[in-house]
Design an enzyme around this catalytic site. Structure first.
Site, short mmCIF file in Angstrom:
data_model
loop_
_atom_site.label_atom_id
_atom_site.label_comp_id
_atom_site.label_asym_id
_atom_site.label_seq_id
_atom_site.Cartn_x
_atom_site.Cartn_y
_atom_site.Cartn_z
CG HIS A 427 -1.78 1.22 1.34
ND1 HIS A 427 -1.40 2.33 2.04
CD2 HIS A 427 -2.98 1.51 0.81
CE1 HIS A 427 -2.34 3.26 1.95
NE2 HIS A 427 -3.32 2.78 1.20
NE ARG A 523 -2.99 -2.93 -7.71
CZ ARG A 523 -1.85 -2.53 -8.27
NH1 ARG A 523 -1.62 -1.26 -8.51
NH2 ARG A 523 -0.92 -3.43 -8.60
CD GLU A 666 -3.95 -11.04 -11.50
OE1 GLU A 666 -3.03 -10.32 -11.09
OE2 GLU A 666 -5.15 -10.79 -11.29
CG ASN A 690 2.82 -6.95 -9.43
OD1 ASN A 690 3.83 -6.69 -10.06
ND2 ASN A 690 1.91 -6.05 -9.14
CG ASP A 691 -1.03 -11.77 -8.19
OD1 ASP A 691 -0.49 -12.12 -7.12
OD2 ASP A 691 -1.94 -10.94 -8.25
CB CYS A 738 -1.78 -3.38 -15.41
SG CYS A 738 -2.65 -4.85 -14.89
#
Ligand code: PEP
Ligand code: MG
Length: 786
Positions: A427, A523, A666, A690-691, A738
């Site tokens: 975050h 998001r 992902e 990322n995933d 993204c």
């Protein structure tokens, strides 16, 4: 190296205590007698490393001094105060220090010290305290770790006593009282060391300070190390890949000041001569020599080290070494002579000699992950509870374990952000990037090491925190211009679209001003998390309508700022551990590995009631005329997930034929099922690298132990992406990225080569990505005509 002459002054039962010991007489086993700093120097000397000659006034000497002179009882009585009473605390510190400073040293100690001094060469020395106390989690319990440079023979005894007195500063007394640590259980030794008149000096992390990976980082500046340690100068920065022994990155800083020895031996700060300001401090050869020394130290302790070094007359000297405390698992340093030294290099005191510099405690220096670029100075505000947020004023630096969505208003006011926890996609990292506020995340114990109210300088590119103010002056115009752009302000025209990621509505205007071709990922979980309630608790407390409004309002501000450019809005994807921290979190599942658990489309399909409220928000936005809103589904496994979600979309009145919608790719499963996914009727896919990386490589993206294995450019990840792009092109489905890797030039090169439709990086990377895309496109064009 001088050899030992130690006199015996005290007999305590069977053991004879020596007032002084030479470094080559000391090892890790002597920790209790000589303190962490001296034991470490002794260890390094014993290992044949180039440590300047030194002797140690042992802790027994301090103890025998207070006992033989009879000041021990009044001393411990004086500091037996209520430390919340600041007046009483100040008086206690003053009384205790007075007792030590005004009591004469026994003649035998005096003689021994001066004899050792003469043996070292009768030259000015550095005098440093080296506190000893077993089981102390932090040296601040012990004292301020004072250091005095350029100490002459005449001043030696007084400086040694000042080091002893540093056990009784207000802060040290306060810490011991607060932690129920007996004052008489802490002793102090003093290191008296030959001064190295450094021509260049600095610090070196022998391994990566956050991951522990095989990357060494060296910082170097002209003159004595104090300029680097106190943060008075921005040093050069060198990044070395230890596996290949290549120097990967050299950043030459504009070094305006340096510390040197003045005519009377005092340390003075001086301007760096014009021709040397931008000159590189270390040659490749010197870097390799330093690295070799660093590797030997790391090998000796079997744990990554944080080393202070100096170069004098072409010789490398090792001034100090400690385990790097910002890497996970501090136990890695257990048993080392450095145990009592839990502070990073800058935590050594400031300099105090000849009045040239103020004695400062806690010249703290930390490292973490530079997650939002920029170099800023500000006053530390430790935010440990939400009601502390009010104390954050314009220009302060927020220091928190981790940021939460409630902190966003304060984060907007801040000059910088530092967190103990988190990685590039936490975050704090995401929000700070979007707000354009420089940040360092994952600094491990910033909330412990930094003090409320002190001035520090944070470097969001390098991921470092230094003591003091040390940034080039910023004009109002600079501020308005936002972060420094390395390219011209003109947006290059590219065939591949370059979009931008947005997570907080507050960043909409700033993101739109980048000239990006749209939002590649919005998001919505940050909008929900900022209510501090789980979706079900929110609906319970405020009703379904209010929940839908919350989403509509958040998305609307971004869709408005970008209209008519497309805004790809992703349905909810927060892992259950994030929800568990909110009101209503007790009803969330407690999962062993939330990353593999109840999140994304899985949760949405399992809770169709809540999911349909999100879908109703999309429907309202379309009704309001925001036809630039696109719908994106996260963490799908296969076509089955998509068809079920599509049916729910239709239930709330969204016509998938009329709207642009798509999915994140992902999971490896979705990449391998791409044919069926395209046939489900989607318009686009977007790589969530990322995933996709975490699942392909089985590397938890939040786990620091395996962070060095997290590689979005791994051939296995790239191969999945290549196959997806190929199949999507056949089905006329647009492709995008993204994930965080969209900001990496190598990823951009790969994707443009493969024919991706769009790229969506972070705000701060948009302009660079636009230029990179253009460069690759031009190369491809040239290749096709040649
Ligand atoms: C990703 O996984 O790359 C992504 C963009 O999604 P998130 O980081 O929100 O999981
Ligand atoms: Mg993801």
């Amino acid at each position: 190296m001088a050899t030992g002459t130690s006199l015996i002054v005290v007999e305590d039962g069977t053991n004879e205590s020596m007032p002084t010991l030479w470094l080559d007489e000391i090892g890790a086993d002597d920790l209790a007698r000589v303190g962490g700093k001296a034991a470490s120097l002794g260890e390094l000397t014993g290992a044949g490393l180039p440590v300047p000659s030194a002797f140690v006034v042992t802790a027994d000497t301090y103890r025998s001094f207070i006992e033989a002179t009879g000041i021990d009882e009044p001393l411990f009585e004086a500091v037996d105060v209520d430390s919340d009473d600041s007046q009483a605390l100040a008086e206690a510190a003053e009384r205790a220090q007075e007792l030590i400073l005004e009591t004469d040293t026994p003649p035998s100690v005096r003689e021994d010290l001066l004899a050792a001094y003469d043996e070292m060469g009768d030259e000015d020395v550095a005098v440093r305290s080296s506190a000893t106390a077993e089981d102390l989690p932090d040296a601040s319990f012990a004292g301020q770790q004072d250091t005095y440079l350029n100490v002459s023979r005449t001043d030696l005894l007084q400086r040694v006593k000042e080091c002893w007195a540093s056990l009784f500063t207000q802060r040290a007394i306060y810490y011991r009282n607060e932690n129920d640590f007996a004052h008489d259980a802490v002793d102090i030794a003093v290191v008296v060391q030959q001064m190295v008149d450094a021509e260049k000096s600095g610090v070196m992390f022998t391994s990566h300070p956050s991951t522990g990976g095989p990357t060494a980082i060296i910082e170097a500046a002209w003159g004595l190390g104090e300029a680097v340690v106190s943060g008075a100068v921005s040093p050069d920065n060198y990044i070395i890949d230890r596996e290949t022994e290549t120097i990967d990155e050299v950043t030459v800083a504009d070094k305006k000041v340096m510390c040197v020895r003045g005519e009377d031996g005092e340390t003075i700060e001086r301007s760096v001569p014009e021709e040397k300001r931008n000159e590189r401090v270390l040659s490749d050869e010197e870097i390799h020599r330093l690295l070799e020394v660093g590797e030997r130290v790391e090998e000796h302790y079997d744990t990554p080290q944080d080393v202070e070094w100096a170069v004098y007359e072409d010789e490398v000297y090792l001034l100090q070494s400690r385990p790097i405390t910002t890497i996970d698992d501090p136990e890695g340093s257990a048993g080392s002579a450095n145990e009592a030294e839990s502070q990073p290099p800058g935590a050594k005191s400031g300099v105090a000699d000849g009045g040239a510099m103020e004695s400062q405690s806690e010249a703290v220096r930390l490292s973490g992950i530079g997650s939002a670029p920029g170099r800023v100075t500000g006053v530390v505000r430790i935010v440990d509870k939400l009601d502390n947020l009010d104390k954050v004023e314009d220009g302060d630096i927020i220091v928190a374990e981790m940021t939460t969505p409630d902190m966003v208003p304060a984060m907007k006011r801040a000059n910088g952000i530092i967190t103990d926890e988190g990685g590039m996609t936490s975050h704090a990292a995401i929000v700070s990037r979007e707000l354009g506020v420089p940040a360092v995340v994952g600094a491990e114990d910033a909330t412990q090491k930094l003090r409320d109210g002190e001035t520090i300088t944070l470097d969001g590119d390098k991921g470092t925190v230094e003591k003091g103010a040390n940034v080039p002056e910023t004009t109002e115009e600079d501020k308005d211009a936002g972060p420094v752009e390395t390219h011209s302000a003109v947006k290059p025209m590219t065939g591949t679209e370059v979009k931008v990621n947005v997570s907080i509505p507050e960043a909409a205007e700033r993101a739109a001003a980048t000239g990006a071709d749209g939002v590649g990922l919005l998001r919505i979980e940050h909008m929900i998390l900022s209510t501090d309630k789980t979706p079900s608790r929110y609906v319970e407390d405020h009703g379904e309508r209010a929940y839908v409004d919350e989403i509509v309002e958040g998305v609307r501000s971004v869709a408005e700022a970008f209209y008519p450019r497309p805004v790809r809005v992703r349905t909810l994807d927060a892992p259950s551990d994030e929800f568990r921290q909110l009101q209503g979190g007790e009803d969330e599942p407690s999962e062993h590995n939330p990353m593999l658990g109840y999140r994304g489309i899985r949760r949405s399909l399992d809770r169709p009631g809540e999911f349909k409220l999100e879908l109703r928000a999309f429907e309202r936005l379309y009704d309001l005329g925001y036809d630039n809103v696109e719908l994106m589904l996260p963490l799908v496994t296969d076509a089955e997930d998509i068809l079920r979600a599509k049916a729910l979309m239709q239930e709330v009145g969204i016509d998938p034929e009329k709207r642009d919608w798509g999915v994140m790719v992902e999971t490896p499963a979705s990449a391998l099922s791409i044919e069926g996914i395209c046939e489900a009727g989607i318009d686009f896919v977007s790589f969530g690298t990322n995933d996709l990386t975490q699942y392909t490589l089985a590397v938890d993206r939040n786990n620091g132990n395996v962070a060095d294995r997290f590689d979005e450019l791994h051939p296995a990840v790239l191969e999945l992406m290549r196959q997806v792009i190929g199949t999507c092109r056949e089905h006329d489905v647009a492709t995008s990225i993204c994930g965080q890797a969209a900001s990496k030039p190598q990823m951009v090169d790969f994707l443009v080569d493969e024919g991706v439709t769009s790229i969506s990086p972070n705000i701060d990377a948009v302009r660079d990505v636009q230029h990179e895309v253009k460069r690759v496109e031009q190369r491809l064009l040239l290749e096709s005509v040649r």
